[in-house]
Design a protein around this motif. Structure first.
Motif, PDB file in Angstrom:
ATOM      1  N   THR A  52      33.638  38.465  48.008  1.00 26.87           N
ATOM      2  CA  THR A  52      32.593  39.222  47.473  1.00 26.87           C
ATOM      3  C   THR A  52      32.186  40.512  48.438  1.00 26.87           C
ATOM      4  O   THR A  52      31.853  41.481  48.041  1.00 26.87           O
ATOM      5  CB  THR A  52      31.394  38.375  47.362  1.00 26.87           C
TER       6      THR A  52
ATOM      7  N   LEU B  80      45.034  36.664  51.019  1.00 28.71           N
ATOM      8  CA  LEU B  80      46.008  37.186  50.135  1.00 28.71           C
ATOM      9  C   LEU B  80      46.353  38.395  50.524  1.00 28.71           C
ATOM     10  O   LEU B  80      47.674  39.061  50.917  1.00 28.71           O
ATOM     11  CB  LEU B  80      45.828  37.167  48.590  1.00 28.71           C
TER      12      LEU B  80
ATOM     13  N   HIS C  93      36.180  42.505  49.510  1.00 30.00           N
ATOM     14  CA  HIS C  93      37.473  42.772  48.486  1.00 30.00           C
ATOM     15  C   HIS C  93      36.849  42.765  46.979  1.00 30.00           C
ATOM     16  O   HIS C  93      37.974  42.524  46.334  1.00 30.00           O
ATOM     17  CB  HIS C  93      38.145  41.550  48.648  1.00 30.00           C
ATOM     18  N   GLY C  94      36.070  43.259  46.753  1.00 34.17           N
ATOM     19  CA  GLY C  94      35.720  43.507  45.260  1.00 34.17           C
ATOM     20  C   GLY C  94      35.475  42.447  44.393  1.00 34.17           C
ATOM     21  O   GLY C  94      35.456  42.591  43.247  1.00 34.17           O
TER      22      GLY C  94
ATOM     23  N   ASN D 231      34.956  38.058  43.389  1.00 39.01           N
ATOM     24  CA  ASN D 231      35.866  36.673  43.417  1.00 39.01           C
ATOM     25  C   ASN D 231      37.136  36.857  43.138  1.00 39.01           C
ATOM     26  O   ASN D 231      37.824  37.758  42.413  1.00 39.01           O
ATOM     27  CB  ASN D 231      35.407  35.597  42.400  1.00 39.01           C
ATOM     28  N   ALA D 232      37.966  35.854  43.520  1.00 34.33           N
ATOM     29  CA  ALA D 232      39.517  35.916  43.278  1.00 34.33           C
ATOM     30  C   ALA D 232      39.689  35.180  41.959  1.00 34.33           C
ATOM     31  O   ALA D 232      40.658  35.631  41.224  1.00 34.33           O
ATOM     32  CB  ALA D 232      40.335  35.178  44.313  1.00 34.33           C
ATOM     33  N   TYR D 233      38.584  34.315  41.546  1.00 30.23           N
ATOM     34  CA  TYR D 233      38.969  33.685  40.089  1.00 30.23           C
ATOM     35  C   TYR D 233      37.878  34.099  39.174  1.00 30.23           C
ATOM     36  O   TYR D 233      36.503  34.479  39.610  1.00 30.23           O
ATOM     37  CB  TYR D 233      38.820  32.023  40.388  1.00 30.23           C
ATOM     38  N   ASN D 234      38.103  34.299  37.979  1.00 29.06           N
ATOM     39  CA  ASN D 234      36.881  34.573  36.994  1.00 29.06           C
ATOM     40  C   ASN D 234      37.414  33.724  35.799  1.00 29.06           C
ATOM     41  O   ASN D 234      38.192  34.020  34.948  1.00 29.06           O
ATOM     42  CB  ASN D 234      37.076  35.997  36.450  1.00 29.06           C
TER      43      ASN D 234
ATOM     44  N   LEU E 142      38.840  46.208  49.333  1.00 28.53           N
ATOM     45  CA  LEU E 142      40.338  46.139  49.819  1.00 28.53           C
ATOM     46  C   LEU E 142      40.864  44.918  48.631  1.00 28.53           C
ATOM     47  O   LEU E 142      40.853  43.914  48.883  1.00 28.53           O
ATOM     48  CB  LEU E 142      40.426  45.217  51.128  1.00 28.53           C
TER      49      LEU E 142
ATOM     50  N   SER F 139      43.320  36.387  41.080  1.00 23.83           N
ATOM     51  CA  SER F 139      44.012  37.060  42.133  1.00 23.83           C
ATOM     52  C   SER F 139      45.453  36.166  42.837  1.00 23.83           C
ATOM     53  O   SER F 139      46.388  37.132  43.163  1.00 23.83           O
ATOM     54  CB  SER F 139      43.151  37.546  43.314  1.00 23.83           C
TER      55      SER F 139
ATOM     56  N   ALA G 247      37.440  28.954  48.300  1.00 24.43           N
ATOM     57  CA  ALA G 247      37.622  29.865  47.179  1.00 24.43           C
ATOM     58  C   ALA G 247      37.292  31.202  47.466  1.00 24.43           C
ATOM     59  O   ALA G 247      37.643  32.206  46.988  1.00 24.43           O
ATOM     60  CB  ALA G 247      37.219  29.205  45.901  1.00 24.43           C
ATOM     61  N   LYS G 248      36.315  31.163  48.241  1.00 27.89           N
ATOM     62  CA  LYS G 248      35.317  32.611  48.425  1.00 27.89           C
ATOM     63  C   LYS G 248      36.039  33.471  49.383  1.00 27.89           C
ATOM     64  O   LYS G 248      35.802  34.603  49.515  1.00 27.89           O
ATOM     65  CB  LYS G 248      33.942  32.236  48.781  1.00 27.89           C
TER      66      LYS G 248
ATOM     67  N   THR H 172      39.821  33.616  49.268  1.00 29.18           N
ATOM     68  CA  THR H 172      41.083  33.785  48.721  1.00 29.18           C
ATOM     69  C   THR H 172      41.719  35.076  48.837  1.00 29.18           C
ATOM     70  O   THR H 172      42.747  35.402  49.352  1.00 29.18           O
ATOM     71  CB  THR H 172      40.970  33.213  47.308  1.00 29.18           C
ATOM     72  N   LYS H 173      41.054  36.018  48.288  1.00 27.32           N
ATOM     73  CA  LYS H 173      41.449  37.582  48.288  1.00 27.32           C
ATOM     74  C   LYS H 173      41.698  38.297  49.556  1.00 27.32           C
ATOM     75  O   LYS H 173      42.760  38.625  49.716  1.00 27.32           O
ATOM     76  CB  LYS H 173      40.682  38.491  47.700  1.00 27.32           C
TER      77      LYS H 173
ATOM     78  N   HIS I  83      41.919  36.932  35.512  1.00 27.60           N
ATOM     79  CA  HIS I  83      41.401  35.690  36.043  1.00 27.60           C
ATOM     80  C   HIS I  83      41.612  35.024  37.329  1.00 27.60           C
ATOM     81  O   HIS I  83      41.249  33.986  37.603  1.00 27.60           O
ATOM     82  CB  HIS I  83      41.093  34.804  34.866  1.00 27.60           C
TER      83      HIS I  83
END
Lengths: 455, 455, 455
Positions: free
Chosen positions: B437, B47, B440-441, B443-446, A288, A228, B40-41, B43-44, A226
């Motif tokens: 999206t 990181l 990077h595969g 959302n960072a948050y789920n 990635l 990253s 937020a979109k 974030t990954k 949930h």
């Protein structure tokens, strides 16, 4: 002691304490990595487990585990009273329990600092398991396996590999039982990580996959964690803490130059692991993603842990890169076998832990083997790839197999008993609503409606 | 060496290692600060970049950058073989590459620990850029500039300012090229932060603002980051790490009292920066916001970095406060110029970095200049405000201009080529859906629906 | 000094600096613990307060507080010029202000490092209060009490208990004013935590409960914090930082073995506290919640802080466990009394702080009392449970009562004045919309709609 001796002794104490603190902080790293990798509805559950690994781990390790690992009977002056299987801890335990101050080697110079350092390692070993059994394991079962791991299973492996009497240990002061340099596992690729990783794999198998993890047709369905951010922060903290784990495993201030070299090999192993896993994942998926990169860094770190002191920097990068590939492949294999390990704990810590031990047998450079620990001229047995013969490599493989056997069998008994007693897995309704609601007093997150409506 | 010498040498190794670990942890601080400051979109994306700065940075710095910064040709015994522009790293590189064990100064006592410390600095320099180009930069472009920065641009500046042969360096062992004390930039306000900050500014200019950042009528539209908690935690970790960055830049255990003084000036600079920025922001907006306060703390820290060893505590508070004002003003100026730097990286690290170098020319106290490094009686040239003349201040300004020119030109070429090759910026659709999206595969948050419905 | 003396002095400096850094990091731990424990709408408010505790705290402590705590008049050579109430700081302050370089004891060997260590403690003391007054306190009131606490209230307690002239201090070099060993409060269960905790309680009482905290019929309504992850991470960081707080309170490198023992007692206190609080909470509620476990760990840590150096490991576990029970009971009592302390700061730091001081009078082992500090053979007065008589226990209780009286009265005056001036509490509308929106420029979190719709 002269003043200079006292100073040096105090420096070793400082060194061990700093290492202990940094490895302890890895608990926070594991907690975040695991929390971020599970679904939000099981966040509190995994946090509590990681907090307990530190707390329960300290009590069990203080009153039981440490004695089995390093305890020495008064009557041990060599010979059969100093057996190499579980030390003489049981005896020590009995004697000391009466005194309510159970200090295995309290007389020795660095007892307290050494205990701190070893405690942090023990907590790390047991935390590894919590990732593999996440999102479906009963809390009572967690308590049972943590106590067993910290109290018995892990201490025995430590006794084998690191104590003064262990049959795998290079530190016996005489010819090791296996010959050559015994098993080289400097900071515990095998003794800590593989021990945790094998128990993790056994736990994941006995528990079975999370509900919905595999479709009826057998396909693996993605269950993304949930957050990253928590995964990345956890990884950074773990990497930081690893500078306590590896360099401080020199255990004495005199070996500070060696520690610095270990810091460099640790860094290159982590770096190569991260780059490699991200590249492989990108090759397969064109994405990635944070998770595989973080696991790649950790795979590199686990792989380098056992051999970081005996290898050259270029080998560190190579070992880390291979570690990342092993993690990635082993993880795919487990999914194919329908084994569900939510954190890839068995791939990262188990498979790469084994690789880290074996790599020492391949890449150990003659001049680094034991040489830094006082002997002149280098060892007779060293890395096979440097022409050091097959004996050391054989020892490494023997050690890996022995640890797998011991941990595999004992944890199978443990998880088997728990399973058949119905104490292992939560009911499916509780799993679906989430463990936080069913067991931990409600959701881990509460974002008020006011806030949501503005978002 | 005698035992005492060995002990002291080991203490310096310990000191450098602790510094390296703390500065490495700043990567986590930067990652959180940046993640919290973007939407937020994306974030990954941010990181991954911060993780890569550590990983790719380690490999590039190990195999290339370090040699350009500090490498010394065998034939360098003074004279033209020891040029002050890029060291002799290229030569060292060629020689050593053949050996697959590229240890620039492996013979020297603290090679490994020194490398660790310098690696952490290099990673910090390149991470600064990622903030300015956030939310719209292609990953390939990121890889290119990180490799260029860690491998060439930054090492050259290090060579100029800190190596034994650099034309700006006070550490040449002879009269510095510029006279007086060369350029005083103790822990790198200019060498590290301004280098990162100038490259960041160039990157932000070439990329252009984020879509929607400026209205058609030219007004700047607020694009708040997605988590103040991450911003604040990142700032705390950066502040903590700065105690490795600054005090450990004494580089030798003997100067521990100096290091303690540096810790105090660092603290007061940070504190005054935070209070000042919050006050200014409150004056303009009547809101007590987390972002400006955190940037003020960082501005104070950047401003103090280059001069913390040569100034008095009261001056530290003043330099930090002025740093915060400079950050605030420069940030407003950039918005007026329609330059979009999502993290204010160029204001905090670039503008305050320049201020930190110049401040050394104003506030350096005679008795602290070099005196702590062995010379008796203090330097002839010191802070202009203490009556130390204009020569040192002139050197500081010359150093700032030279670094700006070198970094500005090289990074303009770099970002320019990337831009005109179409490799710099993601398409607007990808920017709008978010990089996580699109690249990077997901959302960072789920946060699951179950959880949402309860919130 | 000889080289060896210099080395040892530098080692103490290093030791103090490392301690300072770790205790400073506790600010981040407090910030996260508090942020996670309040509702999302007040997140920025609590973050700003914690950032300010470090920033404003540094300036106030540098220019005022430290002098009151440890300042010594030039004329103090014993006798009435060296009074034991507020040191001679006021005098020092006046003299030094003129020099713009206010270094209380700048001449002494570890002035800078000592200041760093003490600053971090002062910041911790004032941060404790912010938890109890969370979600409803005006920012101006916060500034007032923080300045008063860091500048006057806390320094006076430090002067009493730890300075060379304090009436409660064991470190006077002569027979302590109270006889026996003065008040034993090694790292500050009473001096730091109880001081913060008592001020916290007074603040919570004067502010009154949060709107909606108690139903009209008087029932306490649960107001869960918004993130268990932040609570757990904050706790881990605090635990880590406590290894600076307690072991480094030995204050000199020579006592490194003592520091290692302190690390062990600190660990066992924390561990027993966590397990105990979780068990009690499970007993009452059948839920395994993160908040009570984390508070239990902190309760154990607070309880162990004052006595960790004089007790045996088994006693550490017992003291930590009792501390957790005291926190749990005191918290329930406050809810019954309709006092609303959102963080349980007064229970954890106040009540357990008192317990930690008293526990030293019960469990202090003869050979650890002062013995480790140079005296031969152990003290005449020690723990009552070891047969050490009642004198030491009496001193401990006297110290607790004196600190409660001083802090209780001064903070009552402070919060009373603020309340009757209407400067203490925000209007109810602002409280309901949340402080972040009403005072801090908007929500702490911004999860875009795009992200929400995918979740």
């Amino acid at each position: 002691m002269t003043d200079a001796d006292t100073n040096l002794s105090n420096l070793t104490t400082l060194w061990l304490l700093l290492g202990a603190y940094m490895v302890f902080l890895m608990q926070a790293g594991f907690a975040l990595l695991e929390a971020g990798s599970v679904r939000a509805k099981n966040t509190k559950n995994i946090l509590i487990k990681n907090l307990m690994d530190g707390c329960l781990g300290a009590l069990v390790w203080y009153f039981i585990g440490y004695h089995l690992a390093y305890g020495t009977k008064d009557s041990c002056t060599g010979g059969s009273d100093c057996n190499g299987f579980v030390g003489n801890g049981a005896d020590v335990l009995m004697n000391k329990a009466a005194e309510l101050a159970p200090l295995g080697n309290a007389g020795s110079g660095h007892y307290y600092a050494g205990w701190m350092f070893q405690w942090a390692f023990a907590a790390a070993a047991s935390t590894i398991v919590s990732g593999a059994v996440a999102e479906r394991c009963k809390f009572g079962a967690y308590l049972a396996y943590t106590a067993a791991l910290t109290g018995v299973i892990y201490p025995v492996v430590v006794n084998w590999g690191w104590s003064a009497h262990g049959w795998l240990s290079p530190w016996t002061g005489t010819e090791p039982f296996l010959g050559a340099n015994g098993m080289i596992d400097f900071a515990g690729s095998g003794i800590v990580h593989m021990t945790g990783g094998v128990a993790a794999l056994v736990g994941a198998i006995f528990l079975g996959p999370r509900t919905g993890r595999f479709s009826p047709s057998g396909e693996c369905i993605d269950m993304p964690g949930h957050s990253s951010v928590l995964v990345a922060l956890g990884t950074f903290i773990l990497w930081f803490g690893w500078y306590g784990f590896n360099p401080v495993s020199t255990l004495a201030f005199e070996y500070m130059e060696t520690a610095a070299r270990v810091a460099v090999t640790t860094t290159l192993g982590a770096a190569a692991g991260g780059v490699t896993a991200l590249s492989i994942h990108y090759g397969f998926t064109k994405s990635l993603d944070v998770g595989p990169m973080c696991n790649g860094i950790l795979a590199g770190l686990v792989a380098i842990t056992g051999n970081c002191v005996v290898i050259e920097p270029w080998a560190a990068a190579l070992i880390g890169a291979i570690g990342a590939a092993i993690y990635y492949g082993f993880s795919a294999l487990l999914r194919k076998l329908k084994i569900d390990d939510p954190l890839d704990a068995s791939s990262v810590h188990g498979a790469c832990g084994a690789w880290g031990v074996i790599a020492a047998g391949l890449f150990a450079k003659q001049k680094y083997v034991l040489n830094d620990y006082g002997a002149e001229g280098g060892a007779d047995d060293y890395g096979a790839l440097y022409g050091g013969g097959g004996k050391q490599l054989g020892n490494q493989i023997a050690g890996v197999l022995a640890i797998i056997a011991w941990v595999g069998i004992t944890s199978s008994v443990l998880f088997g008993v728990l399973k058949y007693a119905g104490m292992l897995r939560v009911p499916v309704e509780e799993e679906e609503v989430g463990l936080d609601t069913s067991h931990h007093g409600g959701n881990a997150y509460n974002f008020e409606k006011e806030l949501d409506s503005k978002a």
